[in-house]
Design a protein around this motif. Structure first.
Motif, PDB file in Angstrom:
ATOM      1  N   SER A 171       0.806  -1.231   0.000  1.00  0.00           N
ATOM      2  CA  SER A 171       0.000   0.000   0.000  1.00  0.00           C
ATOM      3  C   SER A 171       0.832   1.271   0.000  1.00  0.00           C
ATOM      4  CB  SER A 171      -1.019   0.053   1.155  1.00  0.00           C
ATOM      5  OG  SER A 171      -2.236  -0.535   0.745  1.00  0.00           O
ATOM      6  N   LYS A 173       2.369   4.293  -1.598  1.00  0.00           N
ATOM      7  CA  LYS A 173       1.988   5.021  -2.808  1.00  0.00           C
ATOM      8  C   LYS A 173       3.188   5.811  -3.302  1.00  0.00           C
ATOM      9  CE  LYS A 173      -0.997   6.623  -5.865  1.00  0.00           C
ATOM     10  NZ  LYS A 173      -1.646   5.731  -6.854  1.00  0.00           N
ATOM     11  N   ARG A 175       4.914   7.703  -6.932  1.00  0.00           N
ATOM     12  CA  ARG A 175       4.646   8.196  -8.286  1.00  0.00           C
ATOM     13  C   ARG A 175       5.936   8.219  -9.081  1.00  0.00           C
ATOM     14  NH1 ARG A 175       1.599  11.072  -4.696  1.00  0.00           N
ATOM     15  NH2 ARG A 175      -0.653  11.111  -5.066  1.00  0.00           N
ATOM     16  N   TYR A 183       4.114   2.834  -7.803  1.00  0.00           N
ATOM     17  CA  TYR A 183       4.011   1.688  -6.903  1.00  0.00           C
ATOM     18  C   TYR A 183       2.743   1.837  -6.082  1.00  0.00           C
ATOM     19  CZ  TYR A 183       5.901  -1.947  -3.712  1.00  0.00           C
ATOM     20  OH  TYR A 183       6.129  -3.092  -2.991  1.00  0.00           O
ATOM     21  N   ASP A 184       1.943   0.783  -6.023  1.00  0.00           N
ATOM     22  CA  ASP A 184       0.723   0.775  -5.221  1.00  0.00           C
ATOM     23  C   ASP A 184       0.466  -0.658  -4.773  1.00  0.00           C
ATOM     24  OD1 ASP A 184      -0.281  -0.498  -7.503  1.00  0.00           O
ATOM     25  OD2 ASP A 184      -1.196   1.340  -8.272  1.00  0.00           O
ATOM     26  N   THR A 187       0.321  -3.202  -7.696  1.00  0.00           N
ATOM     27  CA  THR A 187       1.643  -3.375  -8.290  1.00  0.00           C
ATOM     28  C   THR A 187       2.549  -4.194  -7.390  1.00  0.00           C
ATOM     29  OG1 THR A 187       1.450  -1.244  -9.415  1.00  0.00           O
ATOM     30  CG2 THR A 187       3.657  -2.152  -9.184  1.00  0.00           C
ATOM     31  N   GLU A 235       1.895   8.314   2.761  1.00  0.00           N
ATOM     32  CA  GLU A 235       0.984   8.359   1.617  1.00  0.00           C
ATOM     33  C   GLU A 235       0.694   6.921   1.204  1.00  0.00           C
ATOM     34  OE1 GLU A 235       0.389  10.712  -2.631  1.00  0.00           O
ATOM     35  OE2 GLU A 235       2.308  10.795  -1.575  1.00  0.00           O
ATOM     36  N   ASP A 237      -2.011   3.806  -0.576  1.00  0.00           N
ATOM     37  CA  ASP A 237      -2.863   3.540  -1.739  1.00  0.00           C
ATOM     38  C   ASP A 237      -4.209   2.942  -1.358  1.00  0.00           C
ATOM     39  OD1 ASP A 237      -3.443   2.985  -4.605  1.00  0.00           O
ATOM     40  OD2 ASP A 237      -3.212   0.900  -3.976  1.00  0.00           O
ATOM     41  N   THR A 243      -5.396  -3.628   2.814  1.00  0.00           N
ATOM     42  CA  THR A 243      -3.958  -3.898   2.789  1.00  0.00           C
ATOM     43  C   THR A 243      -3.626  -5.196   3.496  1.00  0.00           C
ATOM     44  OG1 THR A 243      -3.532  -1.510   2.784  1.00  0.00           O
ATOM     45  CG2 THR A 243      -1.701  -2.952   3.352  1.00  0.00           C
ATOM     46  N   ASP A 376       9.523   6.053  -1.519  1.00  0.00           N
ATOM     47  CA  ASP A 376       8.377   6.944  -1.658  1.00  0.00           C
ATOM     48  C   ASP A 376       8.881   8.379  -1.788  1.00  0.00           C
ATOM     49  OD1 ASP A 376       9.251   7.540   0.869  1.00  0.00           O
ATOM     50  OD2 ASP A 376       7.477   6.783   1.900  1.00  0.00           O
TER      51      ASP A 376
END
Length: 429
Positions: A171, A173, A175, A183-184, A187, A235, A237, A243, A376
């Motif tokens: 989980s 997050k 970018r 990545y989330d 993924t 942060e 996802d 999760t 992250d």
């Protein structure tokens, strides 16, 4: 105890007095020396039994509460109104799982019970009874389970293959413009499932597998989305329920994949600084799923440090958030003095730092394992080491004999150009 029914002879006596009194209960009661409601109960019983033709019997479960007559101008009965209510008396059925807590009764002048109020509460079960109910419930469920392949033909009982799993951060997050790669939760799950399967296929077949979770399996500990101790904002996802659920399902599949390659699987889950309490969901989920599988052994210990002996090798494990790498060898020597003196090789594995560091301290190989997760936004630019999964195979008499690796392509960021910035500015406008 239920109220006994009024004898029929007494019911007819009350009915006749009621008729003589102009079908009025209290005057009839006065003539008999009893309460008017007692007269009514006698009449009601005759009505319910269908012994009085000019009154309609009450429906099942109800009784006549009052009868009102309408008279014409000559004093003759022109109509009749019957009021029904829930039946009072009879045998009370206590609902399942309840116990009687308090009973209040309203007693009439003749000593009979006119109304009762029964309070009931949930029965207080002992922990053993609760456990038995849960066991019975679980036994009745049609659990859906994957099926492992038969035991491998080539096996070696002297081998232990360790699968160190550090810092997957489900989980997290990330970018691509911040970390070089998106990545989330989805993924991460797909990436781990594929790479862990590849790693198993590269490892020696047979023997015992050790699935060693080194902490931070999930990125967040709860829906506050912050690290439990430092309160660093995260942060994420997905919410914590999704999760943990995804993490348990992923770990279950990983065990089944190991069972196709190894004779048995040992599972050890350690907490990290991100999953300080959510790790419990993983270990309990695995334990419940494999509780009847003889080829799976799950360590349910709660200590932050774990030690395991395989022949001449002593293994230590910790996430790395409470003990510095330089201190781990000393902790092993202090807490496992007997095993320390009886072994030839010593290995201490940890995570937390997200890149590989190998130290030789007091004859102990202290090693930080790499992760599959990219940095992250907060750690972008700090963790630039390669990402990989590793398996380490030990022999009972020879110590470490082999390793297998599955590597990921490095995270690559692309430098901007004046032309790119110009296009981005134009699009934003």
């Amino acid at each position: 105890m239920p109220t006994p029914p009024i004898p029929l002879e007494e019911c007819w006596r009350r009915y006749n007095a009621w008729v003589d009194a102009g079908r009025k209960y209290q005057p009839a009661g006065d003539s008999l020396g009893i309460d008017g409601k007692a007269v009514q109960r006698g009449v009601d019983r005759l009505v319910k039994l269908g012994l009085i033709e000019d009154l309609k019997a009450a429906p099942p479960g109800f009784e006549v509460k009052a009868v009102t007559e309408q008279l014409d101008k000559h004093g003759q009965t022109a109509g009749k109104t019957i009021k029904y209510g829930h039946e009072v008396g009879g045998e009370f059925q206590l609902p399942a799982g309840r116990i009687i807590g308090k009973v209040t009764a309203q007693v009439g002048p003749d000593g009979s019970i006119e109304r009762e109020w029964i309070r009931h509460n949930w029965d207080e079960l002992s922990p053993f009874q609760v456990a038995e109910l849960v066991r019975e419930f679980a036994a009745e469920q049609a659990w859906t389970r994957l099926k492992a392949s038969p035991l491998p033909h080539s096996t070696n009982e002297d081998l232990l293959t360790i699968y160190p799993l550090a810092d997957l951060h489900l989980s997290l997050k990330a970018r691509s413009d911040e970390s070089g790669e998106a990545y989330d939760l989805e993924t991460a799950s797909s990436l781990f499932e594929k790479k862990s399967t590849d790693l198993i296929a590269k490892s020696p077949t047979g023997g015992t597998a050790l699935a060693l979770y080194l902490g931070d399996w999930t990125h967040q500990n709860d829906d506050k989305n912050e690290t439990p101790r430092s309160k660093h904002k995260l942060e994420v996802d997905a919410p914590i329920f999704a999760t943990v659920n995804a993490g348990v399902q992923l770990a279950i599949k990983f065990v089944y994949a190991q069972l196709t390659w190894h004779d048995r699987v040992i599972i050890k889950v350690l907490r990290g600084n991100h999953d300080e309490t959510s790790w419990i969901g993983l270990v309990i989920g695995l334990h419940q799923h494999f509780r009847q599988e003889p080829r799976v052994i799950i360590d349910l210990g709660e200590a932050d440090y774990w030690f395991f002996r395989w022949g001449v090798t002593l293994l230590g494990a910790h996430h790395g958030h409470r003990l510095k790498p330089e201190q781990m060898a000393g902790a092993m020597a202090t807490e496992c003095r007997k095993d320390w003196g009886e072994t030839l090789f010593r290995l201490f594995l940890h995570g937390h730092l997200h890149h590989r560091i190998v130290l030789d301290v007091l004859g102990v190989q202290v090693e930080c394992m790499r992760t599959l997760a990219p940095p992250d936004a907060h750690h972008s630019g700090k963790y630039g080491s390669p990402r990989s999964l590793t398996s380490i195979t030990l022999h009972k008499e020879e110590g470490e004999v082999s390793r297998a690796f599955v590597n990921l392509d490095p995270v690559l960021r692309k430098a901007e150009t004046a032309e790119t910035l110009e296009l981005l500015s134009y699009a934003a406008a």
